[in-house]
Design an enzyme around this catalytic site. Structure first.
Site, PDB file in Angstrom:
ATOM      1  N   ARG A 199       0.838  -1.198   0.000  1.00 59.14           N
ATOM      2  CA  ARG A 199       0.000   0.000   0.000  1.00 59.14           C
ATOM      3  C   ARG A 199       0.872   1.248   0.000  1.00 59.14           C
ATOM      4  NH1 ARG A 199      -1.920  -0.047   6.360  1.00 59.14           N
ATOM      5  NH2 ARG A 199      -0.056   0.990   7.127  1.00 59.14           N
ATOM      6  N   GLY A 200       0.218   2.410   0.005  1.00 59.14           N
ATOM      7  CA  GLY A 200       0.897   3.693   0.205  1.00 59.14           C
ATOM      8  C   GLY A 200       2.017   3.938  -0.793  1.00 59.14           C
ATOM      9  N   ILE A 201       3.109   4.428  -0.247  1.00 59.17           N
ATOM     10  CA  ILE A 201       4.244   4.820  -1.096  1.00 59.17           C
ATOM     11  C   ILE A 201       4.831   3.597  -1.805  1.00 59.17           C
ATOM     12  CG2 ILE A 201       6.578   5.790  -1.008  1.00 59.17           C
ATOM     13  CD1 ILE A 201       5.563   7.626   1.305  1.00 59.17           C
ATOM     14  N   ASP A 220       5.819  -7.745   1.216  1.00 49.30           N
ATOM     15  CA  ASP A 220       5.175  -7.167   2.403  1.00 49.30           C
ATOM     16  C   ASP A 220       4.912  -8.287   3.397  1.00 49.30           C
ATOM     17  OD1 ASP A 220       3.514  -5.412   4.168  1.00 49.30           O
ATOM     18  OD2 ASP A 220       3.579  -4.076   2.434  1.00 49.30           O
ATOM     19  N   ASN A 266      11.592   0.328   1.327  1.00 45.86           N
ATOM     20  CA  ASN A 266      10.518   1.275   1.632  1.00 45.86           C
ATOM     21  C   ASN A 266       9.752   0.925   2.902  1.00 45.86           C
ATOM     22  OD1 ASN A 266       8.097   3.156   0.943  1.00 45.86           O
ATOM     23  ND2 ASN A 266       7.228   1.085   1.036  1.00 45.86           N
ATOM     24  N   ALA A 267       9.705  -0.356   3.275  1.00 45.82           N
ATOM     25  CA  ALA A 267       8.893  -0.747   4.445  1.00 45.82           C
ATOM     26  C   ALA A 267       9.321   0.067   5.653  1.00 45.82           C
ATOM     27  CB  ALA A 267       9.071  -2.234   4.739  1.00 45.82           C
ATOM     28  N   GLY A 268       8.351   0.560   6.378  1.00 46.73           N
ATOM     29  CA  GLY A 268       8.683   1.339   7.566  1.00 46.73           C
ATOM     30  C   GLY A 268       7.494   1.373   8.497  1.00 46.73           C
ATOM     31  N   ALA A 276      10.272   9.558  27.028  1.00 49.28           N
ATOM     32  CA  ALA A 276       9.936   9.293  28.433  1.00 49.28           C
ATOM     33  C   ALA A 276       8.837   8.236  28.556  1.00 49.28           C
ATOM     34  CB  ALA A 276       9.493  10.592  29.111  1.00 49.28           C
ATOM     35  N   TYR A 331      11.725   6.714  15.546  1.00 48.43           N
ATOM     36  CA  TYR A 331      11.576   6.827  14.084  1.00 48.43           C
ATOM     37  C   TYR A 331      12.670   7.721  13.491  1.00 48.43           C
ATOM     38  CZ  TYR A 331       9.028   7.771   9.695  1.00 48.43           C
ATOM     39  OH  TYR A 331       8.643   7.899   8.372  1.00 48.43           O
TER      40      TYR A 331
HETATM   41  P1  NAD Z   1       2.446   2.492   5.078  1.00 50.07           P
HETATM   42  O1  NAD Z   1       2.320   2.172   6.530  1.00 50.07           O
HETATM   43  O2  NAD Z   1       1.214   2.846   4.329  1.00 50.07           O
HETATM   44  O3  NAD Z   1       3.182   1.286   4.309  1.00 50.07           O
HETATM   45  C1  NAD Z   1       4.304   0.621   4.863  1.00 50.07           C
HETATM   46  C2  NAD Z   1       4.264  -0.817   4.415  1.00 50.07           C
HETATM   47  O4  NAD Z   1       5.405  -1.480   4.996  1.00 50.07           O
HETATM   48  C3  NAD Z   1       3.015  -1.545   4.898  1.00 50.07           C
HETATM   49  O5  NAD Z   1       2.371  -2.189   3.815  1.00 50.07           O
HETATM   50  C4  NAD Z   1       3.553  -2.532   5.910  1.00 50.07           C
HETATM   51  O6  NAD Z   1       2.822  -3.747   5.976  1.00 50.07           O
HETATM   52  C5  NAD Z   1       4.979  -2.755   5.404  1.00 50.07           C
HETATM   53  N1  NAD Z   1       5.819  -3.303   6.484  1.00 50.07           N
HETATM   54  C6  NAD Z   1       5.889  -2.855   7.749  1.00 50.07           C
HETATM   55  N2  NAD Z   1       6.691  -3.655   8.474  1.00 50.07           N
HETATM   56  C7  NAD Z   1       7.128  -4.635   7.653  1.00 50.07           C
HETATM   57  C8  NAD Z   1       7.953  -5.764   7.829  1.00 50.07           C
HETATM   58  N3  NAD Z   1       8.488  -6.086   9.031  1.00 50.07           N
HETATM   59  N4  NAD Z   1       8.185  -6.572   6.768  1.00 50.07           N
HETATM   60  C9  NAD Z   1       7.641  -6.280   5.553  1.00 50.07           C
HETATM   61  N5  NAD Z   1       6.846  -5.227   5.336  1.00 50.07           N
HETATM   62  C10 NAD Z   1       6.587  -4.399   6.377  1.00 50.07           C
HETATM   63  O7  NAD Z   1       3.538   3.667   5.002  1.00 50.07           O
HETATM   64  P2  NAD Z   1       3.804   4.758   3.850  1.00 50.07           P
HETATM   65  O8  NAD Z   1       3.203   6.029   4.317  1.00 50.07           O
HETATM   66  O9  NAD Z   1       3.501   4.243   2.501  1.00 50.07           O
HETATM   67  O10 NAD Z   1       5.390   4.905   4.023  1.00 50.07           O
HETATM   68  C11 NAD Z   1       6.341   4.176   3.267  1.00 50.07           C
HETATM   69  C12 NAD Z   1       7.732   4.607   3.709  1.00 50.07           C
HETATM   70  O11 NAD Z   1       7.858   6.027   3.590  1.00 50.07           O
HETATM   71  C13 NAD Z   1       8.029   4.290   5.175  1.00 50.07           C
HETATM   72  O12 NAD Z   1       9.384   3.907   5.305  1.00 50.07           O
HETATM   73  C14 NAD Z   1       7.782   5.611   5.870  1.00 50.07           C
HETATM   74  O13 NAD Z   1       8.502   5.722   7.056  1.00 50.07           O
HETATM   75  C15 NAD Z   1       8.263   6.586   4.820  1.00 50.07           C
HETATM   76  N6  NAD Z   1       7.713   7.946   4.946  1.00 50.07           N
HETATM   77  C16 NAD Z   1       6.373   8.205   4.776  1.00 50.07           C
HETATM   78  C17 NAD Z   1       5.905   9.515   4.885  1.00 50.07           C
HETATM   79  C18 NAD Z   1       4.455   9.875   4.683  1.00 50.07           C
HETATM   80  O14 NAD Z   1       4.120  11.077   4.761  1.00 50.07           O
HETATM   81  N7  NAD Z   1       3.565   8.956   4.394  1.00 50.07           N
HETATM   82  C19 NAD Z   1       6.790  10.539   5.198  1.00 50.07           C
HETATM   83  C20 NAD Z   1       8.129  10.238   5.383  1.00 50.07           C
HETATM   84  C21 NAD Z   1       8.585   8.936   5.233  1.00 50.07           C
END
Ligand code: NAD
Length: 425
Positions: A199-201, A220, A266-268, A276, A331
Protein backbone atom coordinates in the site's frame (compact mmCIF):
# COMPACT_ATOMS: atom_id res chain seq x y z
CA UNK A 1 -11.87 23.30 5.34
CA UNK A 2 -9.21 25.25 3.40
CA UNK A 3 -11.88 27.62 2.07
CA UNK A 4 -13.36 28.15 5.55
CA UNK A 5 -9.97 29.14 6.92
CA UNK A 6 -9.55 31.59 4.05
CA UNK A 7 -6.32 29.92 2.92
CA UNK A 8 -5.37 30.45 -0.72
CA UNK A 9 -5.81 27.48 -3.06
CA UNK A 10 -2.45 25.79 -3.52
CA UNK A 11 -1.14 25.70 -7.10
CA UNK A 12 -2.02 22.64 -9.14
CA UNK A 13 1.24 20.82 -9.76
CA UNK A 14 2.14 19.52 -13.19
CA UNK A 15 2.75 15.77 -12.92
CA UNK A 16 4.10 13.37 -15.51
CA UNK A 17 1.76 11.79 -18.01
CA UNK A 18 3.06 9.66 -20.86
CA UNK A 19 3.48 11.43 -24.16
CA UNK A 20 3.63 14.98 -22.77
CA UNK A 21 6.62 17.25 -23.52
CA UNK A 22 9.47 17.40 -21.03
CA UNK A 23 8.80 21.04 -20.12
CA UNK A 24 5.69 23.16 -20.34
CA UNK A 25 7.15 25.71 -22.75
CA UNK A 26 10.63 26.80 -23.86
CA UNK A 27 13.71 26.75 -21.64
CA UNK A 28 15.70 29.91 -21.00
CA UNK A 29 19.33 28.79 -20.83
CA UNK A 30 22.02 31.09 -19.45
CA UNK A 31 25.62 30.68 -18.39
CA UNK A 32 28.35 32.53 -16.58
CA UNK A 33 31.33 32.99 -18.92
CA UNK A 34 33.50 29.88 -19.10
CA UNK A 35 30.72 27.49 -18.02
CA UNK A 36 31.46 23.89 -19.04
CA UNK A 37 27.88 22.62 -19.26
CA UNK A 38 25.68 25.11 -21.14
CA UNK A 39 26.61 23.93 -24.65
CA UNK A 40 26.05 20.31 -23.82
CA UNK A 41 22.76 21.03 -22.03
CA UNK A 42 21.52 23.19 -24.92
CA UNK A 43 22.19 20.37 -27.40
CA UNK A 44 20.63 17.82 -25.14
CA UNK A 45 17.43 19.83 -24.70
CA UNK A 46 17.15 20.54 -28.41
CA UNK A 47 17.65 16.84 -29.14
CA UNK A 48 14.61 15.97 -27.02
CA UNK A 49 12.48 18.57 -28.75
CA UNK A 50 12.63 21.37 -26.18
CA UNK A 51 12.85 24.88 -27.57
CA UNK A 52 15.87 26.69 -26.05
CA UNK A 53 16.11 30.48 -25.77
CA UNK A 54 19.23 32.36 -24.75
CA UNK A 55 17.53 35.65 -23.90
CA UNK A 56 14.09 36.68 -22.72
CA UNK A 57 11.88 39.07 -24.64
CA UNK A 58 9.05 41.05 -23.08
CA UNK A 59 6.17 38.79 -22.12
CA UNK A 60 8.04 35.53 -22.84
CA UNK A 61 6.94 32.71 -20.56
CA UNK A 62 9.31 29.84 -19.88
CA UNK A 63 8.78 26.27 -18.76
CA UNK A 64 12.19 26.37 -17.10
CA UNK A 65 15.13 28.65 -16.34
CA UNK A 66 18.44 26.79 -16.48
CA UNK A 67 21.68 28.50 -15.53
CA UNK A 68 25.17 27.06 -15.89
CA UNK A 69 27.13 28.57 -13.00
CA UNK A 70 30.22 26.37 -13.39
CA UNK A 71 32.14 29.31 -14.85
CA UNK A 72 31.89 31.26 -11.59
CA UNK A 73 35.30 31.06 -9.93
CA UNK A 74 35.05 33.68 -7.19
CA UNK A 75 32.45 35.56 -5.19
CA UNK A 76 32.46 38.64 -7.42
CA UNK A 77 31.37 36.38 -10.29
CA UNK A 78 28.14 35.57 -8.41
CA UNK A 79 26.77 38.79 -9.92
CA UNK A 80 26.06 36.67 -13.02
CA UNK A 81 23.21 35.06 -11.05
CA UNK A 82 21.52 38.39 -10.48
CA UNK A 83 22.01 39.37 -14.12
CA UNK A 84 20.25 36.19 -15.27
CA UNK A 85 17.51 35.75 -12.67
CA UNK A 86 16.49 39.35 -12.02
CA UNK A 87 15.04 40.02 -15.49
CA UNK A 88 13.70 36.45 -15.80
CA UNK A 89 12.15 36.22 -12.33
CA UNK A 90 8.57 36.72 -13.46
CA UNK A 91 8.80 34.77 -16.68
CA UNK A 92 8.33 31.27 -15.28
CA UNK A 93 5.10 29.41 -16.01
CA UNK A 94 3.05 27.79 -13.27
CA UNK A 95 4.76 24.57 -12.15
CA UNK A 96 7.88 25.76 -13.99
CA UNK A 97 11.40 24.79 -13.10
CA UNK A 98 14.65 26.47 -12.05
CA UNK A 99 17.85 24.45 -12.30
CA UNK A 100 21.30 25.87 -11.51
CA UNK A 101 24.31 23.78 -12.50
CA UNK A 102 27.52 24.09 -10.48
CA UNK A 103 30.78 22.42 -9.56
CA UNK A 104 30.84 20.55 -6.22
CA UNK A 105 32.78 22.81 -3.83
CA UNK A 106 35.00 19.87 -2.87
CA UNK A 107 36.08 19.53 -6.52
CA UNK A 108 36.80 23.24 -7.01
CA UNK A 109 40.30 24.29 -8.01
CA UNK A 110 40.83 26.60 -5.02
CA UNK A 111 39.06 28.09 -1.96
CA UNK A 112 37.75 31.10 -3.88
CA UNK A 113 35.99 28.89 -6.42
CA UNK A 114 34.74 26.51 -3.67
CA UNK A 115 33.28 29.49 -1.78
CA UNK A 116 31.45 30.83 -4.83
CA UNK A 117 30.11 27.40 -5.76
CA UNK A 118 28.88 26.78 -2.22
CA UNK A 119 27.09 30.14 -2.37
CA UNK A 120 24.83 28.86 -5.16
CA UNK A 121 22.83 26.92 -2.61
CA UNK A 122 21.55 30.14 -1.04
CA UNK A 123 20.21 31.35 -4.36
CA UNK A 124 18.45 28.15 -5.39
CA UNK A 125 16.85 27.59 -2.00
CA UNK A 126 15.63 31.20 -1.86
CA UNK A 127 14.20 31.10 -5.36
CA UNK A 128 12.23 28.01 -4.34
CA UNK A 129 10.66 30.10 -1.60
CA UNK A 130 10.15 33.25 -3.71
CA UNK A 131 8.80 32.21 -7.08
CA UNK A 132 5.62 30.45 -5.90
CA UNK A 133 3.01 29.04 -8.33
CA UNK A 134 4.38 25.53 -8.03
CA UNK A 135 7.77 26.51 -9.47
CA UNK A 136 10.56 24.32 -8.08
CA UNK A 137 14.24 25.22 -7.78
CA UNK A 138 17.26 22.92 -7.52
CA UNK A 139 21.03 23.04 -7.54
CA UNK A 140 22.84 20.29 -9.42
CA UNK A 141 26.54 19.93 -8.71
CA UNK A 142 28.28 18.15 -11.56
CA UNK A 143 31.75 16.84 -10.82
CA UNK A 144 34.27 17.61 -13.55
CA UNK A 145 34.13 14.59 -15.86
CA UNK A 146 30.42 14.11 -15.16
CA UNK A 147 29.22 16.39 -17.96
CA UNK A 148 27.98 13.39 -19.93
CA UNK A 149 25.90 12.18 -16.99
CA UNK A 150 23.42 15.05 -16.60
CA UNK A 151 20.66 13.78 -18.87
CA UNK A 152 18.74 11.54 -16.48
CA UNK A 153 18.78 14.27 -13.82
CA UNK A 154 17.66 17.02 -16.19
CA UNK A 155 14.91 14.80 -17.55
CA UNK A 156 13.71 14.25 -14.00
CA UNK A 157 14.06 17.78 -12.64
CA UNK A 158 12.61 19.57 -15.68
CA UNK A 159 9.63 17.25 -16.06
CA UNK A 160 6.44 16.77 -14.06
CA UNK A 161 8.10 13.74 -12.43
CA UNK A 162 9.77 16.05 -9.89
CA UNK A 163 6.55 17.94 -9.04
CA UNK A 164 7.07 17.81 -5.26
CA UNK A 165 10.89 18.06 -5.17
CA UNK A 166 12.20 21.55 -4.47
CA UNK A 167 15.11 23.28 -2.78
CA UNK A 168 17.35 20.24 -3.28
CA UNK A 169 21.04 19.87 -3.97
CA UNK A 170 21.91 16.91 -6.19
CA UNK A 171 25.46 15.68 -6.76
CA UNK A 172 26.38 13.97 -10.01
CA UNK A 173 29.74 12.19 -10.04
CA UNK A 174 32.26 11.84 -12.85
CA UNK A 175 31.79 9.20 -15.53
CA UNK A 176 29.46 8.51 -18.41
CA UNK A 177 26.53 6.26 -17.61
CA UNK A 178 24.78 4.05 -20.10
CA UNK A 179 21.91 5.60 -21.98
CA UNK A 180 18.64 3.67 -21.71
CA UNK A 181 17.51 2.33 -25.09
CA UNK A 182 14.12 3.89 -24.40
CA UNK A 183 13.89 6.80 -21.93
CA UNK A 184 10.20 5.95 -21.43
CA UNK A 185 11.15 2.48 -20.21
CA UNK A 186 14.55 2.94 -18.55
CA UNK A 187 14.05 -0.11 -16.32
CA UNK A 188 13.33 -2.55 -19.14
CA UNK A 189 14.84 -5.94 -18.31
CA UNK A 190 15.64 -4.92 -14.70
CA UNK A 191 14.35 -6.66 -11.60
CA UNK A 192 13.20 -4.27 -8.89
CA UNK A 193 12.40 -5.45 -5.36
CA UNK A 194 10.16 -3.11 -3.36
CA UNK A 195 9.60 -3.71 0.36
CA UNK A 196 6.38 -2.56 2.01
CA UNK A 197 4.70 -2.66 -1.39
CA UNK A 198 1.15 -3.59 -0.32
CA UNK A 199 0.00 0.00 0.00
CA UNK A 200 0.90 3.69 0.21
CA UNK A 201 4.24 4.82 -1.10
CA UNK A 202 5.50 1.26 -1.68
CA UNK A 203 2.56 0.44 -3.96
CA UNK A 204 3.27 3.62 -5.95
CA UNK A 205 6.95 2.67 -6.25
CA UNK A 206 5.94 -0.74 -7.61
CA UNK A 207 3.57 0.83 -10.15
CA UNK A 208 6.05 3.45 -11.38
CA UNK A 209 8.85 0.85 -11.64
CA UNK A 210 6.54 -1.39 -13.72
CA UNK A 211 5.52 1.55 -15.92
CA UNK A 212 9.24 2.15 -16.50
CA UNK A 213 9.62 -1.44 -17.70
CA UNK A 214 10.79 -3.27 -14.57
CA UNK A 215 9.94 -6.79 -13.42
CA UNK A 216 8.68 -6.03 -9.94
CA UNK A 217 8.94 -8.18 -6.84
CA UNK A 218 6.51 -6.72 -4.32
CA UNK A 219 7.26 -7.70 -0.73
CA UNK A 220 5.17 -7.17 2.40
CA UNK A 221 4.15 -8.92 5.62
CA UNK A 222 1.88 -12.00 5.33
CA UNK A 223 -0.93 -10.05 7.08
CA UNK A 224 -1.02 -7.66 4.08
CA UNK A 225 -1.25 -10.62 1.68
CA UNK A 226 -4.47 -9.64 -0.13
CA UNK A 227 -3.45 -6.03 -0.75
CA UNK A 228 -0.01 -7.23 -1.79
CA UNK A 229 -1.46 -9.73 -4.27
CA UNK A 230 -3.58 -7.00 -5.78
CA UNK A 231 -0.58 -4.66 -6.28
CA UNK A 232 1.49 -7.52 -7.70
CA UNK A 233 -1.35 -8.39 -10.11
CA UNK A 234 -1.68 -4.78 -11.22
CA UNK A 235 2.00 -4.58 -12.11
CA UNK A 236 2.18 -8.16 -13.44
CA UNK A 237 4.87 -8.78 -10.87
CA UNK A 238 5.58 -11.31 -8.12
CA UNK A 239 4.22 -11.04 -4.59
CA UNK A 240 6.52 -12.06 -1.77
CA UNK A 241 5.07 -12.41 1.73
CA UNK A 242 7.85 -11.95 4.24
CA UNK A 243 8.31 -10.22 7.57
CA UNK A 244 11.63 -8.42 7.14
CA UNK A 245 12.37 -8.67 10.84
CA UNK A 246 12.09 -12.47 11.01
CA UNK A 247 15.47 -13.96 11.94
CA UNK A 248 15.60 -16.00 8.73
CA UNK A 249 14.30 -13.19 6.46
CA UNK A 250 17.61 -12.34 4.75
CA UNK A 251 18.29 -16.01 3.95
CA UNK A 252 14.75 -16.71 2.76
CA UNK A 253 14.92 -13.67 0.51
CA UNK A 254 18.37 -14.51 -0.81
CA UNK A 255 17.28 -18.12 -1.53
CA UNK A 256 14.34 -16.88 -3.60
CA UNK A 257 16.32 -14.47 -5.75
CA UNK A 258 18.51 -15.14 -8.72
CA UNK A 259 19.79 -11.57 -8.85
CA UNK A 260 18.33 -8.12 -9.05
CA UNK A 261 19.26 -4.65 -10.20
CA UNK A 262 17.31 -2.48 -7.77
CA UNK A 263 16.24 -2.90 -4.16
CA UNK A 264 14.01 -0.24 -2.61
CA UNK A 265 13.90 -0.40 1.19
CA UNK A 266 10.52 1.28 1.63
CA UNK A 267 8.89 -0.75 4.44
CA UNK A 268 8.68 1.34 7.57
CA UNK A 269 6.69 1.65 10.77
CA UNK A 270 6.06 4.26 13.44
CA UNK A 271 5.42 3.73 17.17
CA UNK A 272 5.11 7.34 18.30
CA UNK A 273 5.67 8.26 21.97
CA UNK A 274 7.99 10.73 23.66
CA UNK A 275 11.08 8.91 24.82
CA UNK A 276 9.94 9.29 28.43
CA UNK A 277 6.78 7.31 27.66
CA UNK A 278 8.16 4.85 25.14
CA UNK A 279 8.49 1.20 26.06
CA UNK A 280 11.51 -0.72 24.85
CA UNK A 281 9.42 -2.75 22.43
CA UNK A 282 8.40 0.45 20.62
CA UNK A 283 12.00 1.50 20.27
CA UNK A 284 13.24 -1.93 19.14
CA UNK A 285 10.49 -2.57 16.57
CA UNK A 286 11.00 0.74 14.77
CA UNK A 287 14.78 0.49 14.68
CA UNK A 288 14.60 -3.10 13.45
CA UNK A 289 12.12 -2.59 10.60
CA UNK A 290 13.38 0.81 9.49
CA UNK A 291 17.12 0.29 9.73
CA UNK A 292 18.69 -2.91 11.05
CA UNK A 293 16.74 -5.29 8.79
CA UNK A 294 17.91 -3.28 5.77
CA UNK A 295 21.53 -3.64 6.84
CA UNK A 296 21.15 -7.39 7.30
CA UNK A 297 19.48 -7.81 3.92
CA UNK A 298 21.96 -5.60 2.05
CA UNK A 299 24.88 -7.43 3.61
CA UNK A 300 23.63 -10.89 2.68
CA UNK A 301 22.54 -9.98 -0.85
CA UNK A 302 25.91 -8.31 -1.46
CA UNK A 303 27.82 -11.21 0.04
CA UNK A 304 25.98 -13.63 -2.23
CA UNK A 305 26.49 -11.40 -5.28
CA UNK A 306 22.74 -11.06 -5.78
CA UNK A 307 22.84 -7.31 -6.48
CA UNK A 308 24.10 -7.18 -10.01
CA UNK A 309 26.74 -4.77 -11.29
CA UNK A 310 25.02 -1.51 -12.13
CA UNK A 311 22.77 -2.19 -9.14
CA UNK A 312 20.93 0.35 -7.07
CA UNK A 313 20.12 0.34 -3.38
CA UNK A 314 17.54 2.99 -2.49
CA UNK A 315 16.42 3.79 1.03
CA UNK A 316 13.38 5.70 2.22
CA UNK A 317 14.33 8.10 4.97
CA UNK A 318 12.08 10.90 6.22
CA UNK A 319 12.05 14.57 7.07
CA UNK A 320 11.92 13.41 10.68
CA UNK A 321 15.38 11.92 10.20
CA UNK A 322 16.66 15.33 9.14
CA UNK A 323 14.77 17.73 11.38
CA UNK A 324 13.80 15.47 14.30
CA UNK A 325 10.22 15.31 15.51
CA UNK A 326 8.56 15.40 18.90
CA UNK A 327 7.30 11.94 19.81
CA UNK A 328 9.46 10.24 17.18
CA UNK A 329 12.87 9.67 18.76
CA UNK A 330 12.79 6.04 17.62
CA UNK A 331 11.58 6.83 14.08
CA UNK A 332 13.88 9.83 13.60
CA UNK A 333 16.84 7.80 14.82
CA UNK A 334 16.06 5.03 12.35
CA UNK A 335 15.55 7.49 9.47
CA UNK A 336 18.72 9.47 10.25
CA UNK A 337 20.39 6.05 10.31
CA UNK A 338 19.18 5.44 6.75
CA UNK A 339 21.07 8.60 5.77
CA UNK A 340 24.13 7.31 7.60
CA UNK A 341 23.80 4.00 5.77
CA UNK A 342 23.72 5.74 2.40
CA UNK A 343 26.66 7.97 3.17
CA UNK A 344 28.84 5.25 4.67
CA UNK A 345 28.06 2.57 2.09
CA UNK A 346 28.37 4.74 -1.04
CA UNK A 347 32.19 4.63 -1.15
CA UNK A 348 32.21 0.93 -0.20
CA UNK A 349 29.86 0.04 -3.07
CA UNK A 350 31.37 2.34 -5.69
CA UNK A 351 34.09 -0.14 -6.76
CA UNK A 352 31.33 -2.73 -7.42
CA UNK A 353 29.46 -0.30 -9.68
CA UNK A 354 26.52 -0.21 -7.26
CA UNK A 355 24.99 3.08 -6.12
CA UNK A 356 23.15 3.77 -2.88
CA UNK A 357 20.89 6.77 -2.35
CA UNK A 358 17.85 7.71 -0.29
CA UNK A 359 14.75 9.80 -0.63
CA UNK A 360 13.38 11.67 2.37
CA UNK A 361 9.64 12.29 2.02
CA UNK A 362 7.96 15.17 3.80
CA UNK A 363 4.17 15.28 4.11
CA UNK A 364 2.80 12.68 1.69
CA UNK A 365 -0.93 11.98 1.34
CA UNK A 366 -1.25 8.38 2.55
CA UNK A 367 -3.32 6.37 5.00
CA UNK A 368 -0.70 7.29 7.60
CA UNK A 369 -1.11 11.07 7.22
CA UNK A 370 -4.91 10.81 6.73
CA UNK A 371 -5.10 9.66 10.35
CA UNK A 372 -3.55 12.89 11.71
CA UNK A 373 -5.75 15.39 13.60
CA UNK A 374 -7.20 17.86 11.11
CA UNK A 375 -5.30 21.01 12.15
CA UNK A 376 -1.98 19.23 12.41
CA UNK A 377 -2.64 17.68 9.02
CA UNK A 378 -3.47 20.99 7.35
CA UNK A 379 -0.39 22.60 8.93
CA UNK A 380 1.74 19.69 7.68
CA UNK A 381 0.39 20.15 4.19
CA UNK A 382 0.95 23.89 4.13
CA UNK A 383 4.39 24.24 5.71
CA UNK A 384 6.36 24.02 2.50
CA UNK A 385 7.04 26.17 -0.55
CA UNK A 386 4.39 24.38 -2.63
CA UNK A 387 1.74 24.83 0.11
CA UNK A 388 0.36 21.27 -0.21
CA UNK A 389 1.09 17.64 0.56
CA UNK A 390 2.85 15.42 -1.94
CA UNK A 391 1.48 12.23 -3.48
CA UNK A 392 2.99 8.74 -3.19
CA UNK A 393 3.75 8.93 -6.92
CA UNK A 394 6.07 11.90 -6.26
CA UNK A 395 8.25 9.74 -4.04
CA UNK A 396 8.05 6.89 -6.56
CA UNK A 397 9.15 9.09 -9.48
CA UNK A 398 12.17 10.28 -7.49
CA UNK A 399 13.13 6.68 -6.79
CA UNK A 400 12.66 5.79 -10.47
CA UNK A 401 15.10 8.54 -11.46
CA UNK A 402 17.72 7.23 -9.00
CA UNK A 403 17.12 3.68 -10.29
CA UNK A 404 17.58 4.63 -13.94
CA UNK A 405 20.68 3.35 -15.76
CA UNK A 406 21.28 7.02 -16.61
CA UNK A 407 21.85 7.76 -12.92
CA UNK A 408 24.87 5.46 -12.52
CA UNK A 409 27.11 8.29 -11.29
CA UNK A 410 24.71 9.49 -8.62
CA UNK A 411 25.54 7.94 -5.27
CA UNK A 412 25.49 8.95 -1.61
CA UNK A 413 22.68 11.45 -2.25
CA UNK A 414 19.69 12.06 0.00
CA UNK A 415 16.94 13.80 -1.93
CA UNK A 416 14.01 15.24 -0.04
CA UNK A 417 10.55 14.93 -1.55
CA UNK A 418 8.96 17.53 0.67
CA UNK A 419 7.91 20.51 -1.46
CA UNK A 420 10.80 22.36 0.24
CA UNK A 421 9.48 21.88 3.75
CA UNK A 422 10.17 24.66 6.22
CA UNK A 423 11.43 21.99 8.62
CA UNK A 424 14.99 20.81 8.65
CA UNK A 425 18.03 21.97 6.72
P1 NAD B 1 2.45 2.49 5.08
O1 NAD B 1 2.32 2.17 6.53
O2 NAD B 1 1.21 2.85 4.33
O3 NAD B 1 3.18 1.29 4.31
C1 NAD B 1 4.30 0.62 4.86
C2 NAD B 1 4.26 -0.82 4.41
O4 NAD B 1 5.41 -1.48 5.00
C3 NAD B 1 3.02 -1.54 4.90
O5 NAD B 1 2.37 -2.19 3.81
C4 NAD B 1 3.55 -2.53 5.91
O6 NAD B 1 2.82 -3.75 5.98
C5 NAD B 1 4.98 -2.75 5.40
N1 NAD B 1 5.82 -3.30 6.48
C6 NAD B 1 5.89 -2.85 7.75
N2 NAD B 1 6.69 -3.66 8.47
C7 NAD B 1 7.13 -4.63 7.65
C8 NAD B 1 7.95 -5.76 7.83
N3 NAD B 1 8.49 -6.09 9.03
N4 NAD B 1 8.19 -6.57 6.77
C9 NAD B 1 7.64 -6.28 5.55
N5 NAD B 1 6.85 -5.23 5.34
C10 NAD B 1 6.59 -4.40 6.38
O7 NAD B 1 3.54 3.67 5.00
P2 NAD B 1 3.80 4.76 3.85
O8 NAD B 1 3.20 6.03 4.32
O9 NAD B 1 3.50 4.24 2.50
O10 NAD B 1 5.39 4.91 4.02
C11 NAD B 1 6.34 4.18 3.27
C12 NAD B 1 7.73 4.61 3.71
O11 NAD B 1 7.86 6.03 3.59
C13 NAD B 1 8.03 4.29 5.17
O12 NAD B 1 9.38 3.91 5.30
C14 NAD B 1 7.78 5.61 5.87
O13 NAD B 1 8.50 5.72 7.06
C15 NAD B 1 8.26 6.59 4.82
N6 NAD B 1 7.71 7.95 4.95
C16 NAD B 1 6.37 8.21 4.78
C17 NAD B 1 5.91 9.51 4.89
C18 NAD B 1 4.46 9.88 4.68
O14 NAD B 1 4.12 11.08 4.76
N7 NAD B 1 3.56 8.96 4.39
C19 NAD B 1 6.79 10.54 5.20
C20 NAD B 1 8.13 10.24 5.38
C21 NAD B 1 8.59 8.94 5.23
Amino acid sequence: MVKRLGLPDPPRLRRFTAGTPLTDGPVLLGAAPGGRLADHVGKLLSAVGVQVAESAGDGDRFGALVFDATGITDSTGLRALYDFFHPAARSGRTSGRVVVLGTPPESAANPREATAQRALEGLTRSIGKEFGRGITSQLVYVEPGGEGAVESTLRFLLSGRSAYVSGQVVRIGAGTPGVPADWDRPLDGKTVLVTGAARGIGAAIARVAARDGAEVIALDVPAAGDALASVANDVRGRALQLDLTAPDAPHRLADLLTGLEVIVHNAGITRDRTIARMDEGGWDAVLDVNLSSQERINDLLLARGLINAGGRIIGVSSMAGIAGNRGQTNYATSKAGVIGLVQSMAPVLAPKGITINAVAPGFIETAMTAKMPVFLREAGRRMNSLAQGGLPVDVAETIAWLASPGSATITGNVVRVCGQSLLGA
